[in-house]
Design an enzyme around this catalytic site. Structure first.
Site, mmCIF file in Angstrom:
data_model
loop_
_atom_site.group_PDB
_atom_site.id
_atom_site.type_symbol
_atom_site.label_atom_id
_atom_site.label_comp_id
_atom_site.label_asym_id
_atom_site.label_seq_id
_atom_site.Cartn_x
_atom_site.Cartn_y
_atom_site.Cartn_z
ATOM 1 N N LYS A 35 0.703 -1.263 0.024
ATOM 2 C CA LYS A 35 0.023 -0.094 -0.212
ATOM 3 C C LYS A 35 0.899 1.421 -0.085
ATOM 4 O O LYS A 35 0.400 2.321 -0.432
ATOM 5 C CB LYS A 35 -1.028 0.025 1.195
ATOM 6 N N HIS B 98 -15.737 -4.471 7.317
ATOM 7 C CA HIS B 98 -15.287 -4.868 6.019
ATOM 8 C C HIS B 98 -15.536 -5.867 5.384
ATOM 9 O O HIS B 98 -14.489 -6.348 4.449
ATOM 10 C CB HIS B 98 -13.654 -4.831 6.661
ATOM 11 N N ARG C 260 -7.470 -8.119 -9.420
ATOM 12 C CA ARG C 260 -8.318 -9.364 -9.726
ATOM 13 C C ARG C 260 -9.546 -8.948 -10.118
ATOM 14 O O ARG C 260 -9.959 -7.598 -10.071
ATOM 15 C CB ARG C 260 -8.206 -9.952 -8.259
ATOM 16 N N GLU D 119 -2.533 7.887 7.787
ATOM 17 C CA GLU D 119 -3.324 8.727 6.817
ATOM 18 C C GLU D 119 -4.459 9.570 7.632
ATOM 19 O O GLU D 119 -4.870 9.260 8.810
ATOM 20 C CB GLU D 119 -4.130 7.759 5.925
#
Ligand code: MV4
Length: 513
Positions: free
Chosen positions: A123, A246, A303, A211
């Site tokens: 990331k 999530h 994907r 972040e």
């Protein structure tokens, strides 16, 4: 770029199971390409095995000893004579080592190059690359060398520069694992340590970055497609904001929050993200969309995603067929203008999980009675059949129900109708949960964000009427699992519309933060 030689694919091994393996096999059959299934010991009678042209055993139920073992998949390719592999999603689908092994063995991967997987898998690296490509990212810092923070003081300084609340995220993460929300300086140190520990135990890599936390965002992702000739296109967005811990629950396209103008801007950004890693094949670029309409790059998934059918429905395309075409070296089948011109109507997807409707834990068992919805513009991508056993070993997703309509209201009405037709006995499912979401005022209005489920407890609490159905369903399942005598029409209807008992849902014992 030199045009690569086209190499027709004749036989594809699907390195996956469940509904996605079936989804891929169906397109292969339509294309006249042979399919090879692989299966673990508990999947001997799974539907993907029954539908494929060939099937090979790959070992124990535990995925780490079967579906995740690169050597076993390669050996199965050689034994079956497969010239290509479709990895589906999950398992080895984003594994760059697997992609490299296939290349070394001369087997075509129906997926992106290993280097693109590797770049987007980190990331922090992905953040660097898309910043360089001009994409908007959430204000954040990735440490002195851009490779994460090692000590609390430097991470805390970064957090203070960014401004609280902040999120500490795992570089190897994605999907929310190893992520910590920190609201103030006082709790930063504890959260930093916890995030590092969780990242290490989950991914074997404790790299974390910081972040600015965006409050109340929507999760909007763009479908991209690239070929080996340098063509990159986008197929609009999917709104996946309806999530619980999530785990996505409902997805739709178009997003009620995205105008045509915003779609083209986000689409252009997503294409830039794909270009900056020399992407090939189907990919998804995830963004956070704020309440004021700004968007920020989150991550890129290398994907085909679970929710790809909603895109297929609104653009009238078969993305698996597109994947096969570009893997063969053919160009993306349509131009951006042709794609834009095909956009029509609205589509919804409900993920039907085998799960306990109160505790949201997997509900394994044998499906003894199954009635699946059909009718106009209803698609059921499922691995369920009467007699199949849903095991504890894999993802409890048993079906994806997808509906299309001329507009969102029609797609929604169709979904409610289709869900009402669904009967599953033997396992518990989240079908009633879906009906609650589809009747939720905010959802119906298209006004929702990633907090929709957490905020409203009534969404995760079965109603009294649903309780009566559960009671009947559980009783029948218990009986069926003991006796396997002939079924009467009457009992197969139990779990239906009844609702007169005094059953009440117990309070959930395990609740979201
Ligand atoms: C965020 C965020 C707010 N601000 N990043 C969650 C999973 C991972 N892909 C990234 N996630 C988030 N990142 C910043 N800077 C909120 C989330 C998030 C979220 C994102 C998409 C869908 C659902 C979510 C639920 C909680 C948090």
């Amino acid at each position: 770029m030199a045009a690569p030689i086209e190499r027709p694919i004749r036989r594809v091994l699907i390195a996956n199971r469940g509904e996605i393996a079936i989804r891929v096999i169906r397109t292969l059959r339509e294309l006249g390409i042979e399919s090879v299934a692989v299966f673990s010991d508990v999947d001997r009678k799974a539907a993907h095995v029954l539908l494929a042209d060939m099937a090979l055993p790959i070992g124990p139920a535990i995925a780490a000893e079967s579906y995740l073992v690169i050597d076993k998949i390669i050996a199965a390719c050689k034994e079956s004579g497969a010239d290509a592999v479709h990895p589906g999603y999950g398992f080895l689908s984003e594994n760059d080592v697997f992609a490299e092994r296939l290349e070394a063995e001369g087997i075509t991967l129906i997926g992106p190059p290993a280097a693109a997987m590797r770049l987007m898998g980190s990331k922090t690296e992905a953040r660097k690359a898309v910043i360089a490509a001009g994409l908007p990212v959430v204000p954040g810092e990735s440490g002195p060398n851009g490779n994460g923070f090692d000590d609390v003081p430097s991470a805390l300084e970064a957090a203070n520069r960014i401004g609280f609340p902040v999120l500490i995220k795992a570089a190897a993460g994605g999907g929310g694992k190893g992520m910590r929300l920190v609201n103030e300086v006082e709790t930063f140190e504890a959260s930093f340590s916890a995030a590092k520990r969780e990242a290490l135990s989950s991914f074997g890599d404790d790299t974390v970055y910081v972040e600015k936390a965006i409050i109340g965002p929507r999760h909007v992702e763009i479908q991209v497609f690239a070929d080996k000739h340098g063509n990159v296109v986008h197929l609009g967005e999917r709104d996946c904001s309806v999530q619980r811990r999530h785990q996505k629950v409902v997805e739709e396209s178009p997003s009620p929050a995205v105008s045509e103008e915003l779609r083209q801007r986000m689409g252009a950004s997503a294409i830039q993200a794909a270009r900056c890693c020399n992407y090939v094949g189907a990919g998804t670029v995830e963004f956070l969309l704020t309440t004021s309409g700004e968007y920020y790059f989150l991550e890129m998934n290398t994907r085909l995603q679970v929710e790809h059918p909603v895109t297929e429905m609104v653009y009238g395309v078969d993305l698996v067929a597109w994947q096969v075409a570009v893997a063969e070296g053919k160009p993306v089948p349509l131009t951006q203008n042709e794609i834009n011109a095909r956009h029509r109507g609205a589509a919804l997807e409900c993920r039907i999980y085998a799960e306990d409707p109160i505790r949201f834990l997997p509900s394994p068992g044998t499906i003894t009675t199954l009635r699946t919805p059909a009718g106009p513009y209803v698609r059921d991508d499922s691995c369920a059949y009467e007699g199949v056993e849903i095991s504890v070993y894999y993802d409890p997703l048993v079906s994806k129900l997808i509906t299309w309509g001329d507009n969102r209201a029609q797609a929604l009405a169709r979904m409610r109708r289709a869900l009402a037709e669904y009967r599953v006995v033997g396992i518990e499912t989240n079908i009633a949960f879906h009906q609650r979401i589809l009747s939720h005022e905010g959802f119906v209005a298209g006004e929702y964000d990633t907090g929709i489920i957490e905020r409203d407890e009534s969404l995760t609490t079965p109603t009294v009427a649903e309780g009566a159905e559960l009671d009947a369903g559980i009783a029948i399942s218990a009986l069926r699992n003991q006796l396997s005598g002939p079924r009467s029409l009457e009992t197969s209807e139990i779990g239906g519309q009844g609702g007169t008992s005094s059953w009440r849902a117990p309070m959930p014992t395990w609740r979201g933060r």
